[in-house]
Motif scaffolding. Structure first.
Motif, PDB file in Angstrom:
ATOM      1  N   ASN A 138      57.753 -25.408  80.988  1.00 40.36           N
ATOM      2  CA  ASN A 138      57.513 -26.807  81.360  1.00 40.36           C
ATOM      3  C   ASN A 138      57.950 -27.119  82.788  1.00 40.36           C
ATOM      4  OD1 ASN A 138      56.488 -27.531  78.790  1.00 40.36           O
ATOM      5  ND2 ASN A 138      58.572 -27.677  77.991  1.00 40.36           N
ATOM      6  N   THR A 139      58.241 -26.079  83.559  1.00 32.20           N
ATOM      7  CA  THR A 139      58.610 -26.261  84.968  1.00 32.20           C
ATOM      8  C   THR A 139      57.582 -25.552  85.840  1.00 32.20           C
ATOM      9  OG1 THR A 139      59.937 -24.239  85.151  1.00 32.20           O
ATOM     10  CG2 THR A 139      61.036 -26.199  84.269  1.00 32.20           C
ATOM     11  N   ASN A 140      57.694 -25.767  87.143  1.00 32.27           N
ATOM     12  CA  ASN A 140      56.851 -25.052  88.120  1.00 32.27           C
ATOM     13  C   ASN A 140      57.617 -23.905  88.763  1.00 32.27           C
ATOM     14  OD1 ASN A 140      54.616 -26.771  87.755  1.00 32.27           O
ATOM     15  ND2 ASN A 140      55.500 -28.291  89.162  1.00 32.27           N
ATOM     16  N   ASP A 141      58.712 -23.514  88.140  1.00 34.14           N
ATOM     17  CA  ASP A 141      59.543 -22.443  88.676  1.00 34.14           C
ATOM     18  C   ASP A 141      59.116 -21.135  88.006  1.00 34.14           C
ATOM     19  OD1 ASP A 141      61.462 -20.691  89.490  1.00 34.14           O
ATOM     20  OD2 ASP A 141      63.108 -22.121  89.314  1.00 34.14           O
ATOM     21  N   TYR A 142      58.318 -20.362  88.720  1.00 32.70           N
ATOM     22  CA  TYR A 142      57.775 -19.136  88.127  1.00 32.70           C
ATOM     23  C   TYR A 142      58.751 -17.978  88.233  1.00 32.70           C
ATOM     24  CZ  TYR A 142      53.598 -21.956  88.072  1.00 32.70           C
ATOM     25  OH  TYR A 142      52.701 -22.977  87.836  1.00 32.70           O
ATOM     26  N   ASN A 143      59.722 -18.044  89.138  1.00 34.89           N
ATOM     27  CA  ASN A 143      60.812 -17.066  89.108  1.00 34.89           C
ATOM     28  C   ASN A 143      61.599 -17.212  87.810  1.00 34.89           C
ATOM     29  OD1 ASN A 143      60.546 -15.760  91.691  1.00 34.89           O
ATOM     30  ND2 ASN A 143      61.198 -17.713  92.601  1.00 34.89           N
ATOM     31  N   LEU A 144      61.862 -18.457  87.461  1.00 35.95           N
ATOM     32  CA  LEU A 144      62.550 -18.753  86.213  1.00 35.95           C
ATOM     33  C   LEU A 144      61.755 -18.244  85.017  1.00 35.95           C
ATOM     34  CD1 LEU A 144      64.548 -20.330  84.361  1.00 35.95           C
ATOM     35  CD2 LEU A 144      63.228 -22.373  84.859  1.00 35.95           C
ATOM     36  N   LEU A 145      60.482 -18.519  85.007  1.00 34.32           N
ATOM     37  CA  LEU A 145      59.640 -18.082  83.891  1.00 34.32           C
ATOM     38  C   LEU A 145      59.562 -16.560  83.828  1.00 34.32           C
ATOM     39  CD1 LEU A 145      57.844 -19.031  81.591  1.00 34.32           C
ATOM     40  CD2 LEU A 145      55.933 -19.129  83.185  1.00 34.32           C
ATOM     41  N   SER A 146      59.534 -15.910  85.002  1.00 33.82           N
ATOM     42  CA  SER A 146      59.495 -14.439  85.045  1.00 33.82           C
ATOM     43  C   SER A 146      60.736 -13.848  84.386  1.00 33.82           C
ATOM     44  CB  SER A 146      59.387 -13.980  86.495  1.00 33.82           C
ATOM     45  OG  SER A 146      59.468 -12.572  86.584  1.00 33.82           O
ATOM     46  N   ASN A 147      61.901 -14.409  84.719  1.00 35.73           N
ATOM     47  CA  ASN A 147      63.130 -13.906  84.109  1.00 35.73           C
ATOM     48  C   ASN A 147      63.145 -14.139  82.602  1.00 35.73           C
ATOM     49  OD1 ASN A 147      64.307 -12.935  86.466  1.00 35.73           O
ATOM     50  ND2 ASN A 147      65.184 -14.926  86.980  1.00 35.73           N
ATOM     51  N   CYS A 148      62.599 -15.280  82.155  1.00 31.12           N
ATOM     52  CA  CYS A 148      62.566 -15.568  80.716  1.00 31.12           C
ATOM     53  C   CYS A 148      61.628 -14.606  79.987  1.00 31.12           C
ATOM     54  CB  CYS A 148      62.137 -17.014  80.491  1.00 31.12           C
ATOM     55  SG  CYS A 148      63.370 -18.228  81.003  1.00 31.12           S
ATOM     56  N   TYR A 149      60.516 -14.245  80.623  1.00 30.68           N
ATOM     57  CA  TYR A 149      59.623 -13.249  80.015  1.00 30.68           C
ATOM     58  C   TYR A 149      60.344 -11.909  79.880  1.00 30.68           C
ATOM     59  CZ  TYR A 149      55.505 -16.266  80.463  1.00 30.68           C
ATOM     60  OH  TYR A 149      54.569 -17.277  80.331  1.00 30.68           O
ATOM     61  N   ASN A 150      61.093 -11.515  80.925  1.00 28.66           N
ATOM     62  CA  ASN A 150      61.867 -10.277  80.838  1.00 28.66           C
ATOM     63  C   ASN A 150      62.903 -10.353  79.720  1.00 28.66           C
ATOM     64  OD1 ASN A 150      60.873  -8.470  82.941  1.00 28.66           O
ATOM     65  ND2 ASN A 150      61.605 -10.013  84.391  1.00 28.66           N
TER      66      ASN A 150
END
Length: 623
Positions: A193-205
């Motif tokens: 729900n954010t525009n932070d794709y670094n954050l999303l990348s870490n969550c996918y990992n």
């Protein structure tokens, strides 16, 4: 080499979130004079986090300080707290631990000054980072839960994802697969729900690692497939959102993919091997000129050496390991854990090749780096102990202040209670005095009313007695009047009876009786008698009692009749006519009455009877 691979899988867990990457155009917006100050603060915080994620800690610290000063200047303490959090995280990432306790306390004070749930969440998350540095996972969990509580039911997605990511990392270190998956999934949902794709990348990992735990526990292919699925999603963010995923975050995803294919691909699986080699080289290429990226590059070279070892290419194995060693030597200060793994890999390689001299040299380096790592860990532990000491000292001071405040509060409550009791006692005394005063007034009024009532009652009783006396007197007058009427009627009846007896005697003797003459005389006598009757009724009430009282001998009814006529001042003729007797008889009766009354011969009976009238009037006047 397996430990080397897992080292960089763990790098994905401990790398912190980054916001949208900053560009030179964004920096130009920050530097432009017309840019709104609030917008400048937001851009500076993004820049600081971008530099931190890309391990440019000097620029990260500089941008954080600028954003703090600017946010404080416009009294935006919530964004100032966010900037303090980035500065704190940058210090921790740079291993500059001397100021992190002071920074975390300042962050907490700034958040309290802001007074918003979001600012308090930043502050509690900062405390969690400090305790994570001190290796106190229980305290990290406590402050993460406090941060979530501060956010409430509708948390801000960005900070919520960061908090859940920390909870995931703790349970991942504890090998608690179920909890690790639970928190990783929550972190991924909020990051989406954010525009932070670094954050999303870490969550996918993180989700990939959580499925790895599930695979190790249950050995189900679906878990392994899910692990690869989330690694691919993390890697694809870099191409789908160009410029918005940092090179370092993308390199971590590539390393994790290369490690996955190395671990789970079959030795004869050319496709898996080519994918692993591709992603290992891709990680090196992306971070070629990036600062502080030696560990990731060394990790990619370690993976390539493993593939070369599988293919039976010892020269390539040696080349990759030596290159990794050279890369790690350029890092200042070096990360000794990775250096130990690289030199240990070279020592094992040369030992397997029979080159014991080179194996001994690198084994010596392993011992040297192990010693330096131990010294580094001691220095770090010393810093941690110093921070723990400061923290414990601050906590003791806080506890002391709280206890003193609690004691003061208890004293204040005691004073308040004493004041309240005193006030209530005074109020009771006042109310008691007021009640007694009011009771006295009411009692006086009641006594006055009772006095008035008694006076009124006495007056009424007197009036009642007067009324009764008047009624009694009236009744006595009425009785006397009746007596007078009775006496008059009796006199008239006696006269009538006497007439009848005279007529009877005459008739018996045979004498003639002139009835006309008798009737005429009687009619005349009746008229005279009516007049006499009225006069008799006018005789005063005390006449007969006084007359009887004066008499020495009892007076007969005939005597009383004669006295009445005399009292009414009738002459002898009138009396004789009324009594149907001779005048001589009347004179004889008068003489007899004087004797009964004890009168002298020279005393006049008329005068005596009139004197009774005067005495009676005198008595009534006295009454």
């Amino acid at each position: 080499m397996k430990s080397l691979l897992w080292l960089f899988i763990s790098l994905a867990w401990f790398s912190s979130f980054a916001q949208t990457g900053t560009t030179d155009s964004q920096q130009s917006i920050v530097d432009h004079a017309s840019t709104d100050k609030h917008e400048k603060v937001v851009l500076l915080i993004r820049s600081a986090e971008f530099y931190r994620v890309n391990k440019d800690y000097t620029k990260a610290i500089t941008s954080s300080r600028e954003s703090i000063a600017l946010a404080a200047g416009i009294n935006n303490f919530t964004e100032a707290a966010q900037a303090y959090l980035v500065l704190l995280n940058s210090r921790i990432s740079a291993q500059e631990l001397g100021q992190i306790k002071q920074l975390s306390d300042t962050l907490l004070l700034t958040a309290k000054k802001a007074g918003t749930p979001l600012a308090m969440a930043y502050a509690y998350y900062g405390q969690a980072l400090v305790f994570k540095t001190l290796d106190h996972p229980e305290s990290v969990m406590e402050y993460c839960q406090m941060a979530l509580t501060a956010l409430g039911k509708n948390p801000a997605p960005y900070i919520a994802a960061k908090i859940y990511y920390q909870l995931y990392a703790i349970h991942s270190n504890w090998n608690n697969g179920d909890k690790a998956y639970y928190y990783a999934h929550l972190a991924m949902e909020y990051a989406s729900n954010t525009n932070d794709y670094n954050l999303l990348s870490n969550c996918y990992n993180a989700m990939s690692t959580a499925h790895d735990y599930s695979y190790e526990m249950h050995h189900e292919q679906t878990a392994l497939d899910s692990s690869l699925y989330y690694l691919n999603k993390s890697e694809q963010l870099y191409t789908r959102h160009p410029g918005q995923v940092s090179n370092y975050a993308y390199a971590i995803s590539c390393i994790n993919l290369a490690s996955y294919y190395l671990r789970f691909g079959t030795p004869s699986g050319n496709k898996a091997q080519s994918q692993g080699i591709y992603y290992a080289n891709r990680a090196r290429t992306v971070l070629k000129d990036a600062p502080n990226s030696q560990e990731v590059i060394a990790s990619s070279l370690g993976i390539l050496s493993e593939y070369a070892k599988r293919d039976g290419k010892p020269a390539d194995v040696e080349h990759y390991l030596l290159e990794a060693y050279q890369v790690m030597q350029t890092q200042q200060p070096p990360y000794y854990y990775t250096m130990i793994n690289v030199t240990k890999g070279l020592a094992n390689f040369y030992e397997n090749q029979g080159n014991y001299q080179r194996a001994f040299q690198f084994q010596q380096l392993v011992n040297e780096y192990s010693s330096k790592s131990f010294d580094q860990q001691k220095a770090l532990k010393s810093q941690q102990l110093e921070i723990e000491y400061q923290t414990e000292k601050a906590n003791n001071e806080v506890r002391f202040l709280k206890e003193r405040e609690k004691s003061q509060q208890q004293k204040n409550w005691l004073y308040i209670c004493v004041t309240i009791v005193s006030f209530l006692f005074l109020l009771f005394l006042f109310r008691s005095y007021h009640f007694r005063l009011r009771y006295s007034i009411q009692r006086a009024k009641q006594l006055e009313l009772e006095k008035l009532d008694a006076a009124l009652q006495l007056k009424l009783e007197k009036e009642e007695q007067a009324r009764l006396k008047a009624e009694q007197q009236l009744m006595e007058l009425q009785q006397q009047q009746l007596k007078k009427e009775v006496m008059a009627n009796v006199l008239q009846l006696e006269h009538k009876n006497q007439v009848l007896y005279n007529l009877k005697d005459k008739l018996i003797e045979g004498n003639e009786v002139n009835m006309q003459k008798v009737l005429k005389e009687e009619l005349i006598l009746d008229d005279d008698f009516e007049l006499a009757k009225l006069q008799i009724q006018q005789v005063h009430a005390d006449f007969f009692p006084q007359l009887n009282e004066k008499a020495q001998r009892k007076l007969t009814l005939l005597d009383l009749k004669l006295c009445t006529y005399l009292y009414l001042q009738m002459d002898t003729r009138q009396i004789a006519q009324l009594m149907h007797v001779e005048a001589k008889s009347v004179r004889m009766s008068r003489y007899r009455i004087k004797q009964k009354l004890g009168l002298e011969k020279d005393q006049d009976l008329h005068v005596f009877l009139q004197s009774l009238k005067e005495n009676a009037n005198g008595t009534r006047s006295a009454d």
